[in-house]
Design an enzyme around this catalytic site. Structure first.
Site, mmCIF file in Angstrom:
data_model
loop_
_atom_site.group_PDB
_atom_site.id
_atom_site.type_symbol
_atom_site.label_atom_id
_atom_site.label_comp_id
_atom_site.label_asym_id
_atom_site.label_seq_id
_atom_site.Cartn_x
_atom_site.Cartn_y
_atom_site.Cartn_z
ATOM 1 N N GLY A 17 28.937 42.489 52.184
ATOM 2 C CA GLY A 17 28.887 42.347 50.720
ATOM 3 C C GLY A 17 29.192 40.913 50.314
ATOM 4 N N ARG A 47 20.011 37.280 47.514
ATOM 5 C CA ARG A 47 21.384 36.792 47.316
ATOM 6 C C ARG A 47 21.809 35.886 48.473
ATOM 7 N NH1 ARG A 47 25.969 40.757 44.629
ATOM 8 N NH2 ARG A 47 26.139 39.403 42.830
ATOM 9 N N GLU A 176 41.495 43.403 46.392
ATOM 10 C CA GLU A 176 41.447 42.042 45.853
ATOM 11 C C GLU A 176 41.866 42.039 44.382
ATOM 12 O OE1 GLU A 176 41.090 39.104 47.410
ATOM 13 O OE2 GLU A 176 41.724 38.579 45.391
ATOM 14 N N GLU A 180 37.560 36.854 37.681
ATOM 15 C CA GLU A 180 36.442 35.916 37.649
ATOM 16 C C GLU A 180 36.766 34.769 36.694
ATOM 17 O OE1 GLU A 180 32.623 37.900 37.248
ATOM 18 O OE2 GLU A 180 33.344 39.510 38.537
ATOM 19 N N LYS A 231 45.844 49.127 43.324
ATOM 20 C CA LYS A 231 44.743 48.327 42.764
ATOM 21 C C LYS A 231 44.219 48.974 41.473
ATOM 22 C CE LYS A 231 41.424 45.668 41.996
ATOM 23 N NZ LYS A 231 41.574 44.363 41.429
ATOM 24 N N LEU A 232 43.979 50.266 41.502
ATOM 25 C CA LEU A 232 43.499 50.958 40.294
ATOM 26 C C LEU A 232 44.539 50.858 39.181
ATOM 27 C CD1 LEU A 232 41.892 54.341 41.445
ATOM 28 C CD2 LEU A 232 40.760 52.213 40.830
ATOM 29 N N GLY A 284 35.472 43.296 28.915
ATOM 30 C CA GLY A 284 34.255 43.570 29.674
ATOM 31 C C GLY A 284 34.538 43.357 31.140
ATOM 32 N N CYS A 287 34.879 45.775 36.309
ATOM 33 C CA CYS A 287 35.899 46.625 36.928
ATOM 34 C C CYS A 287 36.790 47.440 35.998
ATOM 35 C CB CYS A 287 36.747 45.788 37.859
ATOM 36 S SG CYS A 287 35.773 45.179 39.237
ATOM 37 N N PHE A 349 30.863 37.949 30.228
ATOM 38 C CA PHE A 349 31.961 38.806 29.734
ATOM 39 C C PHE A 349 33.247 38.030 29.483
ATOM 40 C CE2 PHE A 349 35.140 39.696 33.077
ATOM 41 C CZ PHE A 349 34.515 39.208 34.208
ATOM 42 N N ARG A 357 28.292 41.715 33.571
ATOM 43 C CA ARG A 357 28.493 43.169 33.687
ATOM 44 C C ARG A 357 29.498 43.669 32.639
ATOM 45 N NH1 ARG A 357 29.422 43.519 40.112
ATOM 46 N NH2 ARG A 357 30.506 41.570 39.625
HETATM 47 P P1 NAD Z 1 28.841 42.761 43.800
HETATM 48 O O1 NAD Z 1 27.883 43.782 43.306
HETATM 49 O O2 NAD Z 1 28.812 41.383 43.218
HETATM 50 O O3 NAD Z 1 28.633 42.576 45.385
HETATM 51 C C1 NAD Z 1 28.519 43.627 46.283
HETATM 52 C C2 NAD Z 1 27.457 43.259 47.325
HETATM 53 O O4 NAD Z 1 27.483 44.240 48.372
HETATM 54 C C3 NAD Z 1 26.030 43.254 46.787
HETATM 55 O O5 NAD Z 1 25.456 41.972 46.979
HETATM 56 C C4 NAD Z 1 25.310 44.327 47.614
HETATM 57 O O6 NAD Z 1 23.964 44.014 47.919
HETATM 58 C C5 NAD Z 1 26.160 44.354 48.874
HETATM 59 N N1 NAD Z 1 26.040 45.591 49.661
HETATM 60 C C6 NAD Z 1 26.140 46.878 49.222
HETATM 61 N N2 NAD Z 1 26.035 47.727 50.266
HETATM 62 C C7 NAD Z 1 25.863 46.975 51.379
HETATM 63 C C8 NAD Z 1 25.709 47.268 52.748
HETATM 64 N N3 NAD Z 1 25.740 48.524 53.192
HETATM 65 N N4 NAD Z 1 25.541 46.250 53.627
HETATM 66 C C9 NAD Z 1 25.523 44.972 53.188
HETATM 67 N N5 NAD Z 1 25.689 44.615 51.908
HETATM 68 C C10 NAD Z 1 25.860 45.605 50.997
HETATM 69 O O7 NAD Z 1 30.268 43.389 43.661
HETATM 70 P P2 NAD Z 1 31.667 42.607 43.488
HETATM 71 O O8 NAD Z 1 31.870 42.216 42.065
HETATM 72 O O9 NAD Z 1 31.758 41.571 44.548
HETATM 73 O O10 NAD Z 1 32.702 43.786 43.775
HETATM 74 C C11 NAD Z 1 32.869 44.298 45.076
HETATM 75 C C12 NAD Z 1 34.088 45.207 45.088
HETATM 76 O O11 NAD Z 1 35.262 44.443 44.773
HETATM 77 C C13 NAD Z 1 34.047 46.332 44.050
HETATM 78 O O12 NAD Z 1 34.662 47.459 44.602
HETATM 79 C C14 NAD Z 1 34.892 45.795 42.901
HETATM 80 O O13 NAD Z 1 35.499 46.835 42.166
HETATM 81 C C15 NAD Z 1 35.952 45.007 43.643
HETATM 82 N N6 NAD Z 1 36.542 43.890 42.872
HETATM 83 C C16 NAD Z 1 35.754 43.105 42.091
HETATM 84 C C17 NAD Z 1 36.319 42.016 41.428
HETATM 85 C C18 NAD Z 1 35.485 41.114 40.566
HETATM 86 O O14 NAD Z 1 36.063 40.267 39.892
HETATM 87 N N7 NAD Z 1 34.159 41.228 40.551
HETATM 88 C C19 NAD Z 1 37.671 41.734 41.595
HETATM 89 C C20 NAD Z 1 38.446 42.555 42.410
HETATM 90 C C21 NAD Z 1 37.862 43.632 43.056
HETATM 91 C C1 UGA Z 2 40.194 41.752 36.221
HETATM 92 C C2 UGA Z 2 41.659 41.580 36.639
HETATM 93 O O1 UGA Z 2 42.257 40.575 35.817
HETATM 94 C C3 UGA Z 2 41.753 41.169 38.101
HETATM 95 O O2 UGA Z 2 43.113 41.096 38.498
HETATM 96 C C4 UGA Z 2 41.029 42.203 38.950
HETATM 97 O O3 UGA Z 2 41.031 41.807 40.312
HETATM 98 C C5 UGA Z 2 39.594 42.312 38.477
HETATM 99 O O4 UGA Z 2 39.582 42.687 37.073
HETATM 100 C C6 UGA Z 2 38.800 43.365 39.188
HETATM 101 O O5 UGA Z 2 39.350 44.253 39.789
HETATM 102 O O6 UGA Z 2 37.589 43.234 39.045
HETATM 103 P P1 UGA Z 2 38.217 40.139 35.503
HETATM 104 O O7 UGA Z 2 37.618 41.376 34.944
HETATM 105 O O8 UGA Z 2 37.394 39.306 36.403
HETATM 106 O O9 UGA Z 2 39.561 40.486 36.318
HETATM 107 O O10 UGA Z 2 38.697 39.180 34.322
HETATM 108 P P2 UGA Z 2 39.919 39.291 33.268
HETATM 109 O O11 UGA Z 2 40.461 37.954 33.073
HETATM 110 O O12 UGA Z 2 40.860 40.358 33.624
HETATM 111 O O13 UGA Z 2 39.153 39.704 31.928
HETATM 112 C C7 UGA Z 2 38.645 41.003 31.725
HETATM 113 C C8 UGA Z 2 38.195 41.139 30.288
HETATM 114 O O14 UGA Z 2 39.317 41.134 29.412
HETATM 115 C C9 UGA Z 2 37.294 40.010 29.800
HETATM 116 O O15 UGA Z 2 36.298 40.523 28.960
HETATM 117 C C10 UGA Z 2 38.244 39.114 29.027
HETATM 118 O O16 UGA Z 2 37.613 38.329 28.053
HETATM 119 C C11 UGA Z 2 39.167 40.145 28.424
HETATM 120 N N1 UGA Z 2 40.501 39.600 28.075
HETATM 121 C C12 UGA Z 2 41.340 39.137 29.030
HETATM 122 C C13 UGA Z 2 40.902 39.604 26.740
HETATM 123 O O17 UGA Z 2 40.141 40.056 25.838
HETATM 124 N N2 UGA Z 2 42.136 39.119 26.425
HETATM 125 C C14 UGA Z 2 43.002 38.661 27.366
HETATM 126 O O18 UGA Z 2 44.128 38.251 26.998
HETATM 127 C C15 UGA Z 2 42.584 38.665 28.707
#
Ligand code: NAD
Ligand code: UGA
Length: 476
Positions: A17, A47, A176, A180, A231-232, A284, A287, A349, A357
């Site tokens: 991934g 990608r 993690e 972002e 994490k959740l 937004g 997650c 977002f 997203r």
């Molecule tokens: P993403 O959609 O950006 O990336 C996931 C990637 O995995 C995709 O490119 C997809 O093609 C690839 N993939 C799926 N199945 C596969 C397989 N079998 N083999 C190879 N590649 C495969 O997702 P993301 O935002 O990186 O999130 C990944 C995980 O991390 C999610 O569970 C999310 O909840 C968690 N997470 C996300 C964030 C964040 O800020 N985006 C932060 C913390 C945790």
């Molecule tokens: C969030 C968590 O902050 C991370 O710790 C976690 O790892 C991640 O989700 C995940 O599991 O994906 P992220 O969604 O990337 O991170 O960004 P945030 O900074 O949390 O912002 C989330 C949303 O809340 C955004 O739309 C942001 O604009 C909004 N936000 C954030 C507010 O409206 N006010 C604030 O004070 C902070």
């Protein structure tokens, strides 16, 4: 727990991934552990090509500081590839960092996480691994997902018992916490890192990697289920703060209180803390919503109806905040936006990411388009192609004879020309110092600015005649 002996020497890591988490996480790991070969694999060839693009502006993830790290390490000890079988076979440790979105059909649709990508990753590891492999769950998953992974791997372990390629596995959870827009700093200086597991040797191996740049006292060891659930829970608590402050923003607007003054006052209580109290258009990102839906589903599954209802309210308030902002824009513009031009600034977002997203801009745009408004959208990092995907409406070039259409412009003056309103949706730096004197000459009167992020100073509108609405700003 006292770990010192490192039984498993990790020389090669595979990350399944290459998305918003896999990409930055492995880039930082490779940067800090030059002795480890790190390869990200993905089923999405486009990608992988983008990660390998010579032009670093074309990386699939925009994140401050990322391209410099990619430049330093790519094709040295950091690789991006579609060769999944070969990479897993060589790896001592495999991170699973694939998407876990909300299910859209079948049992639990609309709530439960779709684990099909986690399952397919586990099957890939079962099929292609060799020797002992430490499998690290990095994706955010429902509690007890490690069991699913372990079960798939156990079968493969059993089948291989008498073969030459004898396989064995340790499964760990290490979710993690990066956000972002600040991912690189979050990865380089995390508040904490979690390692959940049962196999002390495997936990120690993973810890020794993190310890290359993270102080040992920040590495927390737990059982697997606590790690998954933490994490959740962390995301649910963060999102809960945002729904709380957004709910109070509406009360400020109704009563004449000022949300920033209220958030400063409550945030200076150390028990509450000052961060994550900025009212906005609703949260937004990929997650918060999906993780709370997942938590709601888990609570229902375990018969905890009241707990499930409690967390669901966080989402109810979030949706309400987005709807109420769209509807107040219509209301202020004399109750109709049909055929009116509105400039929408910001589609990601949050600032400093190209990720759209669950962006509040999507639902607010859709509401305004459904009411006949014509939107001129600007964003410093999001492409019109991406906006088209999110809105499911093709970009249009003309406004004159259509209603409910949208177009993109990089030029802010073009966006506001003849517009009745500007809506600031994302707190990009570019929008903090706008020239409203200039804009007021271009806009149709009466003109409005709606600041959903509270980044505009009221004084910057002095003398322009522009009417102003700001989230949480009391007008009584
Ligand atoms: P993403 O959609 O950006 O990336 C996931 C990637 O995995 C995709 O490119 C997809 O093609 C690839 N993939 C799926 N199945 C596969 C397989 N079998 N083999 C190879 N590649 C495969 O997702 P993301 O935002 O990186 O999130 C990944 C995980 O991390 C999610 O569970 C999310 O909840 C968690 N997470 C996300 C964030 C964040 O800020 N985006 C932060 C913390 C945790
Ligand atoms: C969030 C968590 O902050 C991370 O710790 C976690 O790892 C991640 O989700 C995940 O599991 O994906 P992220 O969604 O990337 O991170 O960004 P945030 O900074 O949390 O912002 C989330 C949303 O809340 C955004 O739309 C942001 O604009 C909004 N936000 C954030 C507010 O409206 N006010 C604030 O004070 C902070």
């Amino acid at each position: 727990m006292n770990f010192r002996k490192i039984s498993y020497q990790i020389k090669k890591i595979c990350c399944i991934g290459a998305g918003y988490v896999g990409g930055p996480t492995m880039a930082v790991l490779a940067d800090r552990c030059k002795d480890i070969k790190v390869t990200l694999v993905d089923i999405n060839q486009e990608r992988i090509n983008a990660w390998n693009d010579e032009d670093l502006k074309k990386l699939p993830v925009y994140e401050p500081g990322l391209k410099e790290i990619i430049k330093r390490n790519r094709n040295k000890n950091l690789f991006f590839s579609c060769e999944i079988a070969k990479t897993i076979k060589e790896a001592d440790m495999v991170f699973i960092s694939v998407n876990t979105p909300t299910k859209t059909s079948g049992f639990g649709a609309g709530y439960a996480s779709d684990l099909k990508w986690v399952e397919s990753s586990a099957r890939q590891v079962a099929d292609f691994s060799s020797g002992h492999t430490i499998v690290v769950e990095k994706s955010t998953v429902p509690v007890r997902t490690a069991e699913l992974i372990q079960n798939i791997l156990n079968d493969s372990e059993e089948i291989s018992t008498n073969s030459q390629n004898k396989k064995s596995y340790s499964v760990l959870s290490s979710p993690e916490f990066l956000a972002e827009g600040t991912a690189i700093n979050d990865l380089e200086n995390p508040d904490r890192v979690l390692i959940g597991g049962e196999d002390n040797d495997a936990m120690e191996s993973l810890s020794s990697i993190y310890e290359k740049w993270i102080p040992a006292e920040k590495i927390l060891f737990t059982n697997v289920w606590s790690s998954e659930l933490s994490k959740l829970t962390a995301n649910a608590f963060l999102a809960q703060r945002l729904s709380s402050i957004n709910a109070i923003s509406a009360l400020c607007e109704a009563t004449g209180a000022e949300i920033k003054e209220v958030s400063n006052a409550i945030g200076s209580d150390k028990r509450i803390g000052e961060r994550f109290l900025d009212a906005g258009p609703g949260f937004g990102g990929s997650c918060f919503q999906k993780d709370i839906l997942n938590l709601v589903y888990l609570c229902q599954y375990y018969g905890l109806e009241k707990v499930s209802k409690y967390w669901e309210q966080v989402l109810t308030v979030n949706n309400w905040q987005k709807e109420r902002i769209a509807s107040l824009v219509v209301e202020k513009l004399f109750g109709t936006v049909t055929n009116k031009k509105i400039a929408l600034f910001g589609f990601s977002f949050k600032a400093n990411t190209n990720d759209t997203r669950e962006s509040p801009s999507i639902s607010i745009s859709k509401d305004l388009l459904a009411n006949g408004a014509n939107l001129m959208i600007n964003d410093p990092q999001v492409s019109p192609f991406q906006i088209e995907k999110e809105l499911c409406i093709k970009e249009s070039r003309t406004f004159s004879d259509m209603q409910g259409c949208w177009s993109f412009s990089e030029n802010l003056n073009e966006c506001v020309k003849d517009a009745d309103a500007i809506i600031i949706m994302t707190a990009w730096d570019e929008y903090r110092k706008l020239d409203f004197k200039e804009f007021s000459k271009l806009m149709r009167k009466p003109s409005w600015v709606f600041d959903t992020r509270k980044i505009i100073s009221k004084n910057s509108l002095n003398g322009t005649g522009i009417k102003f609405w700001q989230v949480g700003m009391g007008s009584i």
